[in-house]
Design an enzyme around this catalytic site. Structure first.
Site, PDB file in Angstrom:
ATOM      1  CE  LYS A  29      -3.307   2.503   3.018  1.00 46.26           C
ATOM      2  NZ  LYS A  29      -4.187   2.433   4.205  1.00 46.26           N
ATOM      3  CE  LYS A  64      -6.612   8.251   8.400  1.00 46.18           C
ATOM      4  NZ  LYS A  64      -7.244   7.129   9.104  1.00 46.18           N
ATOM      5  CD  GLU A 119      -6.915   5.066   2.648  1.00 49.61           C
ATOM      6  OE1 GLU A 119      -7.851   5.153   3.453  1.00 49.61           O
ATOM      7  OE2 GLU A 119      -5.756   4.762   2.987  1.00 49.61           O
ATOM      8  CG  ASP A 132      -9.944   7.052   7.052  1.00 49.30           C
ATOM      9  OD1 ASP A 132      -8.910   7.050   6.342  1.00 49.30           O
ATOM     10  OD2 ASP A 132      -9.932   7.232   8.284  1.00 49.30           O
ATOM     11  CG  ASP A 180      -5.643   7.653   4.879  1.00 47.37           C
ATOM     12  OD1 ASP A 180      -6.595   8.305   4.406  1.00 47.37           O
ATOM     13  OD2 ASP A 180      -5.776   6.588   5.524  1.00 47.37           O
ATOM     14  NE  ARG A 235     -10.540  -1.617   4.176  1.00 46.04           N
ATOM     15  CZ  ARG A 235     -11.024  -1.893   5.380  1.00 46.04           C
ATOM     16  NH1 ARG A 235     -12.195  -2.478   5.507  1.00 46.04           N
ATOM     17  NH2 ARG A 235     -10.324  -1.595   6.460  1.00 46.04           N
ATOM     18  CG  ASP A 273      -1.990   5.009   5.031  1.00 51.80           C
ATOM     19  OD1 ASP A 273      -1.819   3.932   5.632  1.00 51.80           O
ATOM     20  OD2 ASP A 273      -3.085   5.362   4.564  1.00 51.80           O
TER      21      ASP A 273
HETATM   22  N1  BES Z   1      -4.314   4.242   7.003  1.00 49.60           N
HETATM   23  C1  BES Z   1      -5.425   3.890   7.814  1.00 49.60           C
HETATM   24  C2  BES Z   1      -5.098   2.854   8.873  1.00 49.60           C
HETATM   25  C3  BES Z   1      -4.209   3.298   9.997  1.00 49.60           C
HETATM   26  C4  BES Z   1      -4.757   3.855  11.137  1.00 49.60           C
HETATM   27  C5  BES Z   1      -2.861   3.110   9.936  1.00 49.60           C
HETATM   28  C6  BES Z   1      -3.942   4.250  12.181  1.00 49.60           C
HETATM   29  C7  BES Z   1      -2.051   3.502  10.973  1.00 49.60           C
HETATM   30  C8  BES Z   1      -2.593   4.066  12.097  1.00 49.60           C
HETATM   31  C9  BES Z   1      -6.555   3.320   6.951  1.00 49.60           C
HETATM   32  O1  BES Z   1      -6.649   3.832   5.672  1.00 49.60           O
HETATM   33  C10 BES Z   1      -7.824   3.643   7.668  1.00 49.60           C
HETATM   34  O2  BES Z   1      -8.113   4.778   7.817  1.00 49.60           O
HETATM   35  N2  BES Z   1      -8.530   2.602   8.109  1.00 49.60           N
HETATM   36  C11 BES Z   1      -9.735   2.773   8.835  1.00 49.60           C
HETATM   37  C12 BES Z   1     -10.685   1.694   8.402  1.00 49.60           C
HETATM   38  C13 BES Z   1     -12.071   1.875   8.924  1.00 49.60           C
HETATM   39  C14 BES Z   1     -12.711   3.094   8.288  1.00 49.60           C
HETATM   40  C15 BES Z   1     -12.875   0.626   8.615  1.00 49.60           C
HETATM   41  C16 BES Z   1      -9.425   2.682  10.336  1.00 49.60           C
HETATM   42  O3  BES Z   1      -8.593   1.860  10.727  1.00 49.60           O
HETATM   43  O4  BES Z   1     -10.002   3.439  11.091  1.00 49.60           O
HETATM   44 ZN    ZN Z   2      -4.858   4.501   4.841  1.00 51.10          ZN
HETATM   45 ZN    ZN Z   3      -7.756   5.611   5.576  1.00 47.17          ZN
END
Ligand code: BES
Ligand code: ZN
Ligand code: ZN
Length: 486
Positions: free
Chosen positions: A253, A265, A337, A335, A258, A339, A276
């Protein structure tokens, strides 16, 4: 900083610091001519990570640092990495330009020579990492050379391997630590180009948005729509010297920033989202290592790289997009994204590369940090053999991996209401597995493992050679170890 093997039977040339790593209770013998006060050696206990520095009374070394390895019977490569790293850190502190490092005879007996040489070089080389290039007055470390004293071809080979792996680890951390405005998708492409230019065995294709559109990558392209920066799909190829034993695809990824998109966020700690792209950085780091090692597989590295920002053209919650494998996706949370961009990269790998095995690395979920913290990577795998191999690689490299479950219910949880799939589940929990379950719809029947490195990519406990603040380069040593033992 240069790391080199040196035959320990040859006379020690002048160095500013001699580092001696010795096991508990051992009175290590010093290279010919080096003398320290008798009281110092008498008092040595050599508990793990215990340090004692002293001026030499005589001989080619100006100062001597003893670093304890703890009980001989409990010695591991991880302990060697950490002790070696402490040597380099001390050299930095006292501004020693030249260092020689010696492993005691008791310690030598415990670990085979190749593994010992490699662990020492890895520890030294990773400890040398520093991110000073964004300072107006960078003042890089004064440590120029580290000679690893040992004997035999195996130890020497280990040193060369460890040096290559540490170099790849530093390269990865350099990419990770760069901020979002200086490490954009196009900068990831530039880094990949440099790698390919340096090695005959590495080829590069980088797909533009127009090319991805032709392939039907509507999922990936929906993420970059909210950004001024175009997305790319980096495709690196490594061809082995001899006959290939199979085809492996590694997908990372590469979200260079992000912000969450319209599902934005919270602002606290949003700066951390420059990390990210850590999965993508690890894929590039893997190719940095491959250029210097002999791995008998054809390796494909795929990095979908984009920003995720809110904008008038950005994905809106509820939008439906279509991926390269024709599956339709309800984007319920913009968010989630990672995946979305991985889905098209995985589908591309399945269709165009047809690998025997596929592994993806992604900072995919905050949930994996809730489950496992920052010291273990969460894994979901479709085969027990692959899972076992990756756990074993984790144990050997110190890049620990823990397997998470995925059952059919998890896959059902991310089925869509009006589209085929949705990019988040309906509140059934198991957030990290849910991300994997989504991805599982894009891997066909290829053997596959997903590594959620959201916790391990940065912010690990201080382990002397890595950790504390900043990127860790996780994934590079892990996957090289996996490829070499496969
Ligand atoms: N890049 C984030 C995941 C992340 C969060 C990495 C904190 C490192 C630290 C990812 O894109 C994301 O935002 N995931 C969401 C998924 C949710 C919306 C199902 C998350 O983990 O909150
Ligand atoms: Zn992300
Ligand atoms: Zn995200």
């Amino acid at each position: 900083m240069k790391i080199a093997f040196k035959d320990k039977k040859a006379a020690l040339t002048r160095v500013e610091l001699l580092v001696v790593l010795a096991t508990k209770g051992e009175k290590p013998s010093l290279p010919k001519g080096v003398e320290v006060a008798a009281a110092v050696t008498r008092e040595l206990e050599n508990g793990f990570r215990e340090c004692r520095v002293t001026d030499a009374l005589k001989g080619p070394a100006k100062r001597v640092l003893f670093v304890g390895l703890g009980p001989a019977k409990e010695l591991t490569c991880e302990k060697l990495r950490r002790a070696a790293a402490m040597g380099v850190k001390e050299a930095k502190k006292i501004e020693a330009g030249s260092v020689a490092m010696l492993l005691s005879t008791e310690a030598e007996k415990q670990i085979e020579a190749l593994g010992a040489g490699q662990a020492l070089a890895e520890g030294c080389g990773m400890a040398a990492y520093e991110c000073t290039r964004f300072k107006s007055d960078p003042r890089p470390s004064k440590v120029k050379t580290v000679a690893l004293l040992g004997s035999g071809a195996a130890f020497k080979k280990g040193v060369q391997r460890g040096d290559a792996l540490a170099g790849a680890n530093r390269f990865t951390r350099d990419l990770q630590d760069a901020p979002g405005n200086l490490m954009r998708p196009r900068d990831m492409v530039a880094a990949a180009k440099k790698l390919a230019a340096k090695s005959q065995r590495i080829g590069l294709k980088s797909l533009t948005e127009a090319e991805m559109k032709k392939l039907g990558m509507g999922s990936l392209l929906s993420v970059s729509r909210g950004s001024e920066e175009p997305a790319f799909l980096i495709h690196l190829t490594y061809k082995p010297k001899g006959r290939s034993k199979g085809k492996i695809a590694i997908v990372g990824k590469g979200l260079t920033f992000d912000a969450g998109g319209i599902s934005i966020k919270p602002s606290a700690k949003m700066d951390e989202m420059k990390y990210d792209m850590s999965g993508g950085a690890a894929v590039l780091g893997l190719f940095h290592a491959l250029a210097n090692l002999d791995v008998p597989y054809e390796v494909h590295g795929l990095v979908p790289t984009s920003e995720n920002l809110p904008d008038g053209k950005a994905n809106k919650p509820g939008d439906i997009v279509t991926a390269m494998n024709k599956k339709t996706i309800e984007v319920l949370n913009t968010d989630a994204e990672g995946r979305l961009i991985l889905a098209d990269a995985l589908a591309y790998a399945v269709q165009k590369i047809k690998p025997d095995t596929m592994i993806d690395m992604a900072t995919l979920t905050g949930a994996v940090i809730v489950a496992l913290g920052h010291e273990l990577t969460g894994m979901v795998a479709t085969s027990d053999e692959l899972a076992r191999a990756l756990v074993a690689a984790g144990d050997e490299t110190g890049e620990l991996v823990w397997r998470l479950p995925m059952i059919d219910n998890h896959k059902d949880h991310i089925k869509g209401t009006i589209g085929d799939l949705r990019n988040i589940n309906g509140g059934q929990g198991a957030g990290s597995t849910a991300g994997a379950a989504f991805l599982s719809h894009f891997v066909g029947d290829v053997e596959w493992a997903h590594l959620d490195i959201a916790g391990t990519a940065w912010g690990q406990d201080d382990r002397d050679y890595v950790g504390g603040s900043g990127g860790t380069g996780v994934g590079v040593r892990l996957l090289i170890n996996y490829l070499e033992n496969r």
